[in-house]
Design a protein around this motif. Structure first.
Motif, PDB file in Angstrom:
ATOM      1  N   GLN A 160       0.845  -1.186   0.000  1.00  0.00           N
ATOM      2  CA  GLN A 160       0.000   0.000   0.000  1.00  0.00           C
ATOM      3  C   GLN A 160       0.882   1.238   0.000  1.00  0.00           C
ATOM      4  O   GLN A 160       1.997   1.227   0.542  1.00  0.00           O
ATOM      5  CB  GLN A 160      -0.919   0.012   1.226  1.00  0.00           C
ATOM      6  CG  GLN A 160      -1.787  -1.216   1.347  1.00  0.00           C
ATOM      7  CD  GLN A 160      -2.642  -1.219   2.602  1.00  0.00           C
ATOM      8  OE1 GLN A 160      -3.190  -0.190   2.991  1.00  0.00           O
ATOM      9  NE2 GLN A 160      -2.761  -2.381   3.255  1.00  0.00           N
ATOM     10  N   ASP A 161       0.395   2.330  -0.623  1.00  0.00           N
ATOM     11  CA  ASP A 161       1.162   3.571  -0.629  1.00  0.00           C
ATOM     12  C   ASP A 161       0.944   4.329   0.669  1.00  0.00           C
ATOM     13  O   ASP A 161       0.271   3.847   1.595  1.00  0.00           O
ATOM     14  CB  ASP A 161       0.791   4.428  -1.846  1.00  0.00           C
ATOM     15  CG  ASP A 161      -0.690   4.811  -1.870  1.00  0.00           C
ATOM     16  OD1 ASP A 161      -1.323   4.801  -0.794  1.00  0.00           O
ATOM     17  OD2 ASP A 161      -1.208   5.130  -2.957  1.00  0.00           O
ATOM     18  N   ALA A 162       1.521   5.520   0.754  1.00  0.00           N
ATOM     19  CA  ALA A 162       1.463   6.300   1.986  1.00  0.00           C
ATOM     20  C   ALA A 162       0.040   6.666   2.370  1.00  0.00           C
ATOM     21  O   ALA A 162      -0.258   6.901   3.546  1.00  0.00           O
ATOM     22  CB  ALA A 162       2.311   7.572   1.838  1.00  0.00           C
ATOM     23  N   SER A 163      -0.868   6.705   1.384  1.00  0.00           N
ATOM     24  CA  SER A 163      -2.273   7.048   1.657  1.00  0.00           C
ATOM     25  C   SER A 163      -3.117   5.822   1.969  1.00  0.00           C
ATOM     26  O   SER A 163      -4.318   5.939   2.201  1.00  0.00           O
ATOM     27  CB  SER A 163      -2.868   7.793   0.452  1.00  0.00           C
ATOM     28  OG  SER A 163      -2.141   8.989   0.197  1.00  0.00           O
ATOM     29  N   GLY A 164      -2.497   4.657   1.938  1.00  0.00           N
ATOM     30  CA  GLY A 164      -3.234   3.440   2.229  1.00  0.00           C
ATOM     31  C   GLY A 164      -3.879   2.813   1.018  1.00  0.00           C
ATOM     32  O   GLY A 164      -4.628   1.840   1.160  1.00  0.00           O
TER      33      GLY A 164
END
Length: 489
Positions: free
Chosen positions: A161-165
Motif C-alpha cells: 500500500q502507498d502512503a495514503s493506504g
C-alpha cells in the motif's frame, strides 16, 4: 459463589419469602492448531500413491465400507497410521512440514472469552384455600459481562500500500504482494487474537405461577415468565475475515462475528390442565404462547464508513458487503402440548403391573413481523412408546417423530430459488433400551439409538419449489448401539 435466605410466616395462611444472589464466572481459553506434512518422495505424483508403500490396513478395509445415496457399497482403502509412521521414520526427508498451514490453523482456532454473570432474586410463596391454591411470584435481575479475543483474517494486509493506504498495482494491473514467502504472507494475513471486544448487558425477569387443585386428582396451572437466551460463545468470540480486494462483485465480503449480539428474550404464557392417577392414567393438555424479541438472524448489508469504524476497519472496505448475525426482530409461537401416560397395573395380573404406555404431541404455529427470520423451527413433534419395569428388568421402546425443520436461509443462485431455506425433512426414529440387575451392585445394560438406521434427508427450497426438487441430500448416520456393565461401589 451464591447466597440464599428464606423466612416462613405463619399468618392465617402460609407465606414464604426468599431472596438470594449469585456470581458465576466462566473463562474459556482455547489454544489449538493442526500440523501438516506434504508427502514428496522421489518420482513426483506417481510415487505418492499409497499402494506403493504397503500402508493399507487390509482387515479394516475389508469390513469397513461407505454406501452411496442408493445404499450401494463403496469400498474404501484405509491407511494404517502405524505403517505410515514407519515410512516417515525411514525417510523423514520425504515429508515437508507445512509451516504456513500450521500458523493459519493456530491463528484461526486460538480464542479466549470470559463471561461473568451476576444475579439477584426475590420470591414469594402463598398458599390459600387450605393449600388448594398455590401462588408463586418473583423477579430476577441479571447482569452479564463478556470480554473476548479472536482471530483477524485480512488478506489486504498481504498487499503493498502507498502512503495514503491505497493498494499498489503493477504494470499489468495486478496487486503487488509484500512478500513471496508463504509463511510471511500467512503471518501478514492472519493475526493471532487480532480482534478484541468487551461489552455488558442487564435486565429484569419477572415470573408468576399459579396452580389450583380442583380435586385431589385434577390440577390447573397458569404461568407467566420473562426469559432470556444468551448467544453461545462461538457466536460472540470476536473474529473478522475479509475477502480478497480483487474478488468479483458479490464476493467481496467482510465476515464478522458480532460480539455485540444481545440475548434474545421471550414473554412466555402457559395454561394447563392435568390429571393424576385416574385408573392408572396421567394426562395433561397445555396451551402456550411465546413472544420472542431480538432472536438471532443472519444479515448481509453494504459496508458504510460508520459500520467499518465500529469494526476497527478503514474505508478501504467500502464496496464490500458485511456478513454477520444480528438480533433479527419479533415473532410469536403459539401451540398446544398433549401428554398421556397409562399404567396397566389396574387391569392386568401381577406380572403386568410394570407395563406402561405413553404418548406426547407438540404442535406449533409461527407468526409475527419477523417470523421468516426465525430458524430451526419445527411445527410438530411427537413421541410414543411402551415400557416395562420390575425389580430386576427395565425395558423401554420409544418412537420419535420430528416434522419439517426450517434451518438457515440460503442465498439464491442458478440452482436455488429466491427466499429459500435449508430444511430437514420429517424423520421418524426408534430408540430402545434394556437393563438387567443381576445383583444389588451390578447391572447389565444395552441401548440403541435410531434402531433402524433411518437416514436424514435435507434440501434447499422456497415455497414455490416443486416437491420433486426439494430433497437434494441424504445422510446415513446408521444406528448407534451401546452396551456394558454398571456397578455401584
Amino acid at each position: 459463589g451464591a447466597v440464599n435466605i428464606g423466612r416462613d410466616f405463619n399468618f392465617s395462611f402460609p407465606v414464604a419469602l426468599k431472596a438470594g444472589g449469585v456470581i458465576s464466572r466462566r473463562h474459556n481459553d482455547t489454544e489449538a492448531g493442526t500440523s501438516a506434512w506434504t508427502f514428496t518422495p522421489p518420482g513426483g505424483a506417481p510415487a505418492q500413491v499409497a499402494r506403493n508403500y504397503d500402508v493399507i490396513t487390509e482387515k479394516v478395509s475389508a469390513r469397513s465400507k461407505f454406501t452411496d445415496v442408493n445404499g450401494a457399497t463403496i469400498p474404501v482403502q484405509w491407511v494404517n497410521l502405524a505403517k505410515l509412521k514407519n515410512v516417515y521414520d525411514t525417510h523423514p526427508e520425504w515429508f515437508v512440514f507445512n509451516a504456513p498451514a500450521a500458523y493459519i490453523s493456530q491463528a484461526t482456532l486460538t480464542k479466549t472469552i470470559e463471561e461473568t454473570i451476576s444475579a439477584a432474586f426475590v420470591r414469594s410463596d402463598v398458599r390459600l384455600f387450605q393449600n388448594r391454591l398455590w401462588l408463586v411470584s418473583g423477579v430476577r435481575f441479571e447482569r452479564t459481562s463478556d470480554e473476548g479475543w479472536g482471530p483477524l483474517n485480512d488478506v489486504r494486509g498481504t498487499y503493498v500500500q502507498d502512503a495514503s493506504g491505497n493498494l499498489v498495482r503493477d504494470a499489468a494491473g495486478r496487486l503487488v504482494r509484500r512478500s513471496t514467502d508463504a509463511l510471511q504472507i500467512a503471518q501478514l494475513q492472519y493475526t493471532l487474537k487480532g480482534t478484541h471486544t468487551k461489552r455488558s448487558y442487564h435486565g429484569y425477569y419477572p415470573s408468576f405461577n399459579a396452580s389450583y387443585s380442583i380435586t385431589p386428582n385434577i390440577v390447573t396451572r397458569a404461568a407467566y415468565a420473562r426469559t432470556i437466551g444468551r448467544p453461545n460463545f462461538p457466536e460472540i468470540i470476536p473474529g473478522i475475515t475479509a475477502a480478497d480486494p480483487d474478488a468479483t462483485v458479490g464476493n467481496r465480503t467482510v465476515t464478522v462475528i458480532n460480539s455485540a449480539l444481545k440475548p434474545w428474550s421471550a414473554n412466555n404464557y402457559d395454561l394447563s390442565l392435568e390429571t393424576y392417577e385416574v385408573k392408572g392414567a396421567v394426562a395433561s393438555v397445555s396451551l402456550f404462547q411465546k413472544d420472542l424479541t431480538d432472536f438471532f438472524g443472519s444479515t448481509r448489508t453494504p459496508a458504510t464508513s460508520e459500520r467499518l469504524a465500529e469494526l476497527g476497519l478503514n474505508d478501504d472496505y467500502l464496496g464490500y458487503d458485511i456478513l454477520t448475525k444480528r438480533n433479527a426482530g419479533k415473532a410469536s409461537l403459539r401451540g398446544i402440548e398433549l401428554s398421556y401416560r397409562q399404567s396397566f397395573a389396574p387391569f392386568l395380573p401381577a406380572w403386568g403391573k410394570g407395563i406402561q404406555a405413553f404418548a406426547m404431541l407438540t404442535s406449533m404455529s409461527l407468526g409475527g413481523p419477523n417470523a421468516d427470520d426465525l430458524v430451526f423451527f419445527t411445527p410438530r413433534t411427537s413421541q410414543w412408546g411402551v415400557s416395562f419395569s420390575n425389580r430386576k428388568i427395565d425395558i423401554r421402546v420409544s418412537v420419535n417423530q420430528v416434522g419439517w425443520t426450517r434451518r438457515q436461509p440460503t442465498a439464491a443462485s442458478a440452482s436455488i430459488r429466491p427466499n429459500s431455506y435449508n430444511y430437514f425433512a420429517p424423520q421418524t426414529k426408534t430408540d430402545a433400551s434394556i437393563s438387567y440387575m443381576f445383583s444389588r451392585r451390578y447391572t447389565l445394560y444395552a441401548s440403541a439409538r435410531n434402531l433402524w438406521g433411518i437416514p436424514l434427508r435435507g434440501g434447499n427450497y422456497s415455497p414455490d419449489t416443486p416437491v420433486y426438487a426439494r430433497i437434494d441430500a441424504l445422510q446415513f448416520p446408521g444406528a448407534s448401539f451401546n452396551f456394558g456393565l454398571k456397578g455401584d461401589y
